[in-house]
Design an enzyme around this catalytic site. Structure first.
Site: not given
Length: 522
Positions: A141-143
């Protein structure tokens, strides 16, 4: 109690047996219904049982035994560690995010090979702390599990730490190294932060995950606002920034897809539940081009495991742990122990002249003042005429000694930067060093390329007597390996990259004296 009718007695026995079985079934499911996912020091067997019961309860349709325990992969291990709110499965915000993921059927196909390097380590650390294994999906989700990802707010690494939060969790950031991109250090910091947030919000992981995105103050103010209005204070009822309103649903949607990929029309690339890398301690500065050669792997692959080293070499001070693939670790350690000190780092020796200052020397050689101070163990900026300074060649790869200026004839061409270009891939494509590109285009170490920018590409350097009309065209030669040669020393001698030598020659684990190599020169 008396039973005068035998048929009534038989019926009562059957009824009693059914009630007993139902009561036992209720007792078996009680661990998962009474626990929010963490429990009070459950045994491994209890945790595994509770996880599987939770999986069965959250499924839309009955899960077969083959689906629960099919081929044991990293994905199946993650599924068994799911602990978050099973009631969220029908939440419309989760459904919306799940539909967005399933509309990109190649998403996991593209991101899983990148995640494969790091995710087993993340899962191991989460399991050791008894944290929800859904959190292993948070870097997606982040990266997208890309350690080089950088957000508009300067968040970096697979866990996307902003500089200030990185400092709070002891992720050092300087000219040489950025701990936010360090796979192991940033993972430990992220799990420390998530654990702290979970404790702060009473063990509510959804609130902790939301706070990881927008900050504990942001979530705390939203809770206080709802309390004042007499409203529920769970995640689903809080008014948060739009990104955070989507953030937790994204993670839950991804966990639902991982849980039942076939139900959503997806096939997950197989990931083995085995370690990808191991850590090897480095006590003295080491060029990562050389480290890649010792591990017998391409430099770019080595850098993907060690993306924190911004100058493609470790810092002059400190002890570091390099990540090396498990199957290359023994070879790397043996080769490192035999490595001569002279081959650990490539340096240029510079003699201070009248009028020189550290800042001028740094600017002239595309370095920073702290880098020169570190390399020379200088406490300040004072230098003396005639003093010899060592200037590290920042990850530029092997460089041949400079010839006298009067003998050098150089040609050059112009290259226009395209989307996705970097100094590294441009230098590889044209067979020149990064430092040469920087020198010819006045690019300092912090400068980023822009699409459409024109770069002057230095051509082949040769003596005037040897120069011909066709000297700028690639030419090949056959080199016979001598005792004591290494890929690094050969690349340095002929001013070409190690990767170019690898590309032109089918190499084994070691060079052998008498072996012939084809060298493509420019």
């Amino acid at each position: 109690m008396c039973f005068s009718d035998p048929r009534s007695y038989s019926f009562t026995k059957i009824l009693f047996a059914c009630l007993l079985i139902a009561g036992l079934a209720g007792c078996q499911s009680s661990p998962s219904t009474s626990r929010s996912g963490l429990g009070n020091n459950p045994t491994d067997a209890e945790r595994k049982e509770a996880r599987q019961i939770t999986l069965l309860r959250t499924a839309r349709t009955p899960r077969s035994a083959d689906e629960i325990e099919s081929v044991y992969t990293l994905w199946s291990r993650i599924r068994q560690g799911f602990m978050l709110d099973p009631g969220a499965i029908d939440n419309p915000r989760v459904t919306q995010q799940r539909l967005l993921y399933t509309a990109q059927p190649r998403y996991f196909e593209l991101t899983s090979p990148r995640a494969e390097r790091y995710m087993h380590y993340v899962v191991e650390q989460l399991d050791a702390r008894q944290m929800p294994l859904e959190l292993a999906l948070l870097p997606f989700v982040e990266s997208g599990y890309n350690p080089m990802a950088m957000s508009s707010s300067s968040a970096a690494g697979i866990w996307q730490f902003i500089p200030s939060t990185g400092e709070v969790f002891s992720l050092r950031q300087d000219w040489w190294y950025d701990g936010r991109r360090d796979i192991t250090a940033s993972t430990q910091a992220a799990l420390d932060y998530l654990s702290k947030l979970s404790d702060m919000f009473g063990g509510d992981w959804l609130l902790a995950i939301a706070a990881y995105n927008c900050g504990e103050g942001c979530v705390g103010r939203a809770i206080k606002r709802n309390q004042q209005l007499g409203l529920p204070t769970d995640y689903w009822n809080l008014q948060l920034p739009q990104e955070t309103m989507n953030y937790v649903p994204k993670l839950l949607a991804m966990s639902q897809i991982i849980d039942r990929p076939g139900l959503h029309g997806l096939v997950l690339p197989e990931l083995a539940d085995t370690p990808y890398f191991t850590e090897i301690e480095i006590k003295r500065q080491l060029d990562l081009h050389k480290a890649a050669e010792l591990a017998d792997m391409p430099t770019e692959d080595f850098m993907l495991l060690n993306p924190a080293f911004k100058q493609r070499m470790t810092s002059p001070q400190g002890i570091y742990r390099l990540l090396v693939p498990v199957d290359r670790a023994e070879q790397f350690s043996t080769a490192l122990a035999r490595l001569p000190e002279s081959e650990r780092v490539s340096y240029l020796h510079y003699q201070v002249r009248s009028g020189d200052t550290l800042s001028q020397i740094a600017r002239r050689h595309q370095l920073s003042v702290p880098a020169i101070r570190d390399a020379n163990q200088l406490s300040g900026n004072v230098i003396n005429i005639g003093q010899t300074l060592i200037l590290p060649q920042m990850g530029a790869g092997p460089a041949a000694p400079r010839q006298p200026a009067a003998q050098v004839v150089a040609s050059q061409s112009v290259y226009r930067v395209k989307a996705g270009d970097s100094l590294w891939n441009i230098s590889r494509a044209h067979g020149v060093s990064i430092s040469a590109l920087r020198e010819h285009n006045s690019i300092d170490a912090n400068h980023s390329l822009s699409v459409g920018q024109s770069l002057r590409i230095p051509g082949n350097r040769s003596t005037a007597s040897a120069n011909t009309a066709g000297s700028s065209s690639p030419r090949s030669m056959v080199y016979t390996v001598k005792a004591g040669d290494s890929l690094y020393s050969i690349a340095r001698q002929f001013n070409i990259s190690i990767d170019r030598i690898r590309k032109e020659n089918p190499l084994g684990s070691h060079l052998r004296p008498g072996q012939q190599l084809t060298l493509l020169l420019r």
